[in-house]
Scaffold this motif. Sequence first.
Motif, PDB file in Angstrom:
ATOM      1  N   MET A  83       0.852  -1.172   0.000  1.00  0.00           N
ATOM      2  CA  MET A  83       0.000   0.000   0.000  1.00  0.00           C
ATOM      3  C   MET A  83       0.897   1.234   0.000  1.00  0.00           C
ATOM      4  SD  MET A  83      -2.891   1.177   2.828  1.00  0.00           S
ATOM      5  CE  MET A  83      -3.749  -0.366   2.755  1.00  0.00           C
ATOM      6  N   THR A  84       0.649   2.131  -0.903  1.00  0.00           N
ATOM      7  CA  THR A  84       1.454   3.347  -0.994  1.00  0.00           C
ATOM      8  C   THR A  84       1.060   4.328   0.111  1.00  0.00           C
ATOM      9  OG1 THR A  84      -0.081   4.508  -2.447  1.00  0.00           O
ATOM     10  CG2 THR A  84       1.599   3.098  -3.509  1.00  0.00           C
ATOM     11  N   ALA A  85       1.895   5.312   0.285  1.00  0.00           N
ATOM     12  CA  ALA A  85       1.629   6.314   1.328  1.00  0.00           C
ATOM     13  C   ALA A  85       0.345   7.075   1.021  1.00  0.00           C
ATOM     14  CB  ALA A  85       2.804   7.277   1.430  1.00  0.00           C
ATOM     15  N   LEU A  86       0.093   7.357  -0.244  1.00  0.00           N
ATOM     16  CA  LEU A  86      -1.118   8.082  -0.632  1.00  0.00           C
ATOM     17  C   LEU A  86      -2.371   7.251  -0.373  1.00  0.00           C
ATOM     18  CD1 LEU A  86      -2.220  10.679  -1.814  1.00  0.00           C
ATOM     19  CD2 LEU A  86      -1.948   9.686  -4.100  1.00  0.00           C
ATOM     20  N   GLU A  87      -2.328   5.972  -0.734  1.00  0.00           N
ATOM     21  CA  GLU A  87      -3.468   5.079  -0.477  1.00  0.00           C
ATOM     22  C   GLU A  87      -3.719   4.964   1.027  1.00  0.00           C
ATOM     23  OE1 GLU A  87      -2.066   1.528  -2.339  1.00  0.00           O
ATOM     24  OE2 GLU A  87      -3.095   1.944  -4.230  1.00  0.00           O
ATOM     25  N   PHE A  88      -2.639   4.783   1.770  1.00  0.00           N
ATOM     26  CA  PHE A  88      -2.762   4.666   3.218  1.00  0.00           C
ATOM     27  C   PHE A  88      -3.384   5.929   3.798  1.00  0.00           C
ATOM     28  CE2 PHE A  88      -1.038   4.992   7.569  1.00  0.00           C
ATOM     29  CZ  PHE A  88      -1.470   3.772   8.077  1.00  0.00           C
ATOM     30  N   SER A  89      -2.919   7.081   3.355  1.00  0.00           N
ATOM     31  CA  SER A  89      -3.446   8.355   3.828  1.00  0.00           C
ATOM     32  C   SER A  89      -4.936   8.488   3.509  1.00  0.00           C
ATOM     33  CB  SER A  89      -2.656   9.499   3.194  1.00  0.00           C
ATOM     34  OG  SER A  89      -3.079  10.722   3.701  1.00  0.00           O
ATOM     35  N   ASN A  90      -5.344   8.057   2.328  1.00  0.00           N
ATOM     36  CA  ASN A  90      -6.765   8.096   1.960  1.00  0.00           C
ATOM     37  C   ASN A  90      -7.599   7.184   2.849  1.00  0.00           C
ATOM     38  OD1 ASN A  90      -6.431   9.980  -0.059  1.00  0.00           O
ATOM     39  ND2 ASN A  90      -6.129   8.434  -1.662  1.00  0.00           N
ATOM     40  N   HIS A  91      -7.094   5.982   3.118  1.00  0.00           N
ATOM     41  CA  HIS A  91      -7.822   5.055   3.999  1.00  0.00           C
ATOM     42  C   HIS A  91      -7.948   5.633   5.418  1.00  0.00           C
ATOM     43  CE1 HIS A  91      -8.323   1.705   1.265  1.00  0.00           C
ATOM     44  NE2 HIS A  91      -7.024   1.745   0.939  1.00  0.00           N
ATOM     45  N   ILE A  92      -6.890   6.289   5.875  1.00  0.00           N
ATOM     46  CA  ILE A  92      -6.915   6.912   7.204  1.00  0.00           C
ATOM     47  C   ILE A  92      -7.973   8.011   7.249  1.00  0.00           C
ATOM     48  CG2 ILE A  92      -5.578   8.386   8.785  1.00  0.00           C
ATOM     49  CD1 ILE A  92      -4.626   5.601   9.019  1.00  0.00           C
ATOM     50  N   GLN A  93      -8.038   8.838   6.210  1.00  0.00           N
ATOM     51  CA  GLN A  93      -9.018   9.924   6.167  1.00  0.00           C
ATOM     52  C   GLN A  93     -10.435   9.384   6.185  1.00  0.00           C
ATOM     53  OE1 GLN A  93      -7.908  12.227   2.721  1.00  0.00           O
ATOM     54  NE2 GLN A  93      -6.681  13.653   3.943  1.00  0.00           N
ATOM     55  N   LEU A  94     -10.675   8.275   5.476  1.00  0.00           N
ATOM     56  CA  LEU A  94     -12.015   7.677   5.474  1.00  0.00           C
ATOM     57  C   LEU A  94     -12.396   7.137   6.850  1.00  0.00           C
ATOM     58  CD1 LEU A  94     -11.906   5.772   2.055  1.00  0.00           C
ATOM     59  CD2 LEU A  94     -13.170   7.876   2.589  1.00  0.00           C
ATOM     60  N   ALA A  95     -11.427   6.583   7.554  1.00  0.00           N
ATOM     61  CA  ALA A  95     -11.701   5.985   8.868  1.00  0.00           C
ATOM     62  C   ALA A  95     -11.734   7.029   9.980  1.00  0.00           C
ATOM     63  CB  ALA A  95     -10.657   4.924   9.182  1.00  0.00           C
ATOM     64  N   ALA A  96     -11.212   8.223   9.720  1.00  0.00           N
ATOM     65  CA  ALA A  96     -11.099   9.240  10.769  1.00  0.00           C
ATOM     66  C   ALA A  96     -12.455   9.641  11.352  1.00  0.00           C
ATOM     67  CB  ALA A  96     -10.382  10.469  10.231  1.00  0.00           C
ATOM     68  N   GLY A  97     -13.486   9.653  10.531  1.00  0.00           N
ATOM     69  CA  GLY A  97     -14.805  10.045  11.027  1.00  0.00           C
ATOM     70  C   GLY A  97     -15.347   9.140  12.112  1.00  0.00           C
ATOM     71  N   SER A  98     -15.005   7.848  12.038  1.00  0.00           N
ATOM     72  CA  SER A  98     -15.517   6.913  13.050  1.00  0.00           C
ATOM     73  C   SER A  98     -14.734   7.012  14.360  1.00  0.00           C
ATOM     74  CB  SER A  98     -15.463   5.483  12.515  1.00  0.00           C
ATOM     75  OG  SER A  98     -14.125   5.096  12.277  1.00  0.00           O
ATOM     76  N   LEU A  99     -13.613   7.721  14.367  1.00  0.00           N
ATOM     77  CA  LEU A  99     -12.821   7.855  15.592  1.00  0.00           C
ATOM     78  C   LEU A  99     -13.401   8.896  16.548  1.00  0.00           C
ATOM     79  CD1 LEU A  99      -9.186   7.835  14.141  1.00  0.00           C
ATOM     80  CD2 LEU A  99     -10.384   5.951  15.242  1.00  0.00           C
ATOM     81  N   LYS A 100     -14.066   9.901  16.003  1.00  0.00           N
ATOM     82  CA  LYS A 100     -14.536  11.015  16.834  1.00  0.00           C
ATOM     83  C   LYS A 100     -15.510  10.586  17.934  1.00  0.00           C
ATOM     84  CE  LYS A 100     -13.571  14.317  13.221  1.00  0.00           C
ATOM     85  NZ  LYS A 100     -14.080  15.093  12.125  1.00  0.00           N
ATOM     86  N   PRO A 101     -16.536   9.760  17.636  1.00  0.00           N
ATOM     87  CA  PRO A 101     -17.437   9.353  18.727  1.00  0.00           C
ATOM     88  C   PRO A 101     -16.728   8.535  19.808  1.00  0.00           C
ATOM     89  CG  PRO A 101     -18.403   8.822  16.580  1.00  0.00           C
ATOM     90  CD  PRO A 101     -17.014   9.283  16.338  1.00  0.00           C
ATOM     91  N   VAL A 102     -15.786   7.704  19.397  1.00  0.00           N
ATOM     92  CA  VAL A 102     -15.054   6.890  20.379  1.00  0.00           C
ATOM     93  C   VAL A 102     -14.185   7.788  21.265  1.00  0.00           C
ATOM     94  CG1 VAL A 102     -13.366   5.037  20.644  1.00  0.00           C
ATOM     95  CG2 VAL A 102     -15.073   4.899  18.831  1.00  0.00           C
ATOM     96  N   ALA A 103     -13.539   8.768  20.646  1.00  0.00           N
ATOM     97  CA  ALA A 103     -12.708   9.707  21.411  1.00  0.00           C
ATOM     98  C   ALA A 103     -13.565  10.497  22.395  1.00  0.00           C
ATOM     99  CB  ALA A 103     -11.969  10.638  20.462  1.00  0.00           C
ATOM    100  N   MET A 104     -14.740  10.895  21.950  1.00  0.00           N
ATOM    101  CA  MET A 104     -15.649  11.638  22.833  1.00  0.00           C
ATOM    102  C   MET A 104     -16.081  10.765  24.006  1.00  0.00           C
ATOM    103  SD  MET A 104     -16.888  14.547  23.239  1.00  0.00           S
ATOM    104  CE  MET A 104     -18.142  15.327  24.196  1.00  0.00           C
ATOM    105  N   ASN A 105     -16.314   9.495  23.745  1.00  0.00           N
ATOM    106  CA  ASN A 105     -16.704   8.563  24.799  1.00  0.00           C
ATOM    107  C   ASN A 105     -15.569   8.384  25.815  1.00  0.00           C
ATOM    108  OD1 ASN A 105     -18.390   6.723  26.114  1.00  0.00           O
ATOM    109  ND2 ASN A 105     -17.536   5.003  24.983  1.00  0.00           N
ATOM    110  N   LEU A 106     -14.332   8.366  25.337  1.00  0.00           N
ATOM    111  CA  LEU A 106     -13.190   8.203  26.240  1.00  0.00           C
ATOM    112  C   LEU A 106     -12.923   9.456  27.071  1.00  0.00           C
ATOM    113  CD1 LEU A 106     -10.628   6.359  23.921  1.00  0.00           C
ATOM    114  CD2 LEU A 106     -11.726   5.416  25.944  1.00  0.00           C
ATOM    115  N   THR A 107     -12.915  10.610  26.400  1.00  0.00           N
ATOM    116  CA  THR A 107     -12.486  11.834  27.079  1.00  0.00           C
ATOM    117  C   THR A 107     -13.603  12.602  27.766  1.00  0.00           C
ATOM    118  OG1 THR A 107     -12.755  13.158  25.077  1.00  0.00           O
ATOM    119  CG2 THR A 107     -10.586  12.134  25.453  1.00  0.00           C
TER     120      THR A 107
END
Length: 169
Positions: A1-25
């Motif tokens: 997986m190239t750095a660009l592909e990896f970065s795109n996958h990270i950006q797509l998954a970033a939205g699902s991190l926010k509710p979990v972070a809110m639940n933790l903090t």
Amino acid sequence: MTALEFSNHIQLAAGSLKPVAMNLTRNADDAKDLVQETLLKALSNREKFNAGTNLKAWLYTIMRNTFINNYNKITKRSSNIDSTEYLQYLNTDDSFVTVNKGTAAFVMSDIKAAIARLNEEHRTPFMMYYIGFKYLEIAEELNIPIGTVKNRIHIARKELKKMLQVYGD
């Protein structure tokens, strides 16, 4: 997986991190910081991700570990650890050691003298461990490997046991 592909996958998954972070903090600003730190760690450790595995699970693990590490740092900072010189860490209130305060004073003075006779390279990690630092924290503070920290503390204990042999069994 190239750095660009990896970065795109990270950006797509970033939205699902926010509710979990809110639940933790339980705090919107802290949650944003946690997500940002998680994404930064993920991008900087791209080579550790195994292609074909669950990216979200990997990100959640990074987030959870980051949250735990930050929490531990905060609680460590807020604990009441005196940062004065080493011998002042020893308890000078002899009342809880023994009922006979004369004996306790002799014991404490012998312990202090024995610690003072330790080599500096053994005394420093030993006293840091004594006051509550973890091995990893001592290694980071003294800029030495964790194995060296463990070895020096072990040697300090062995030397103290030898010097204070009169108080054994």
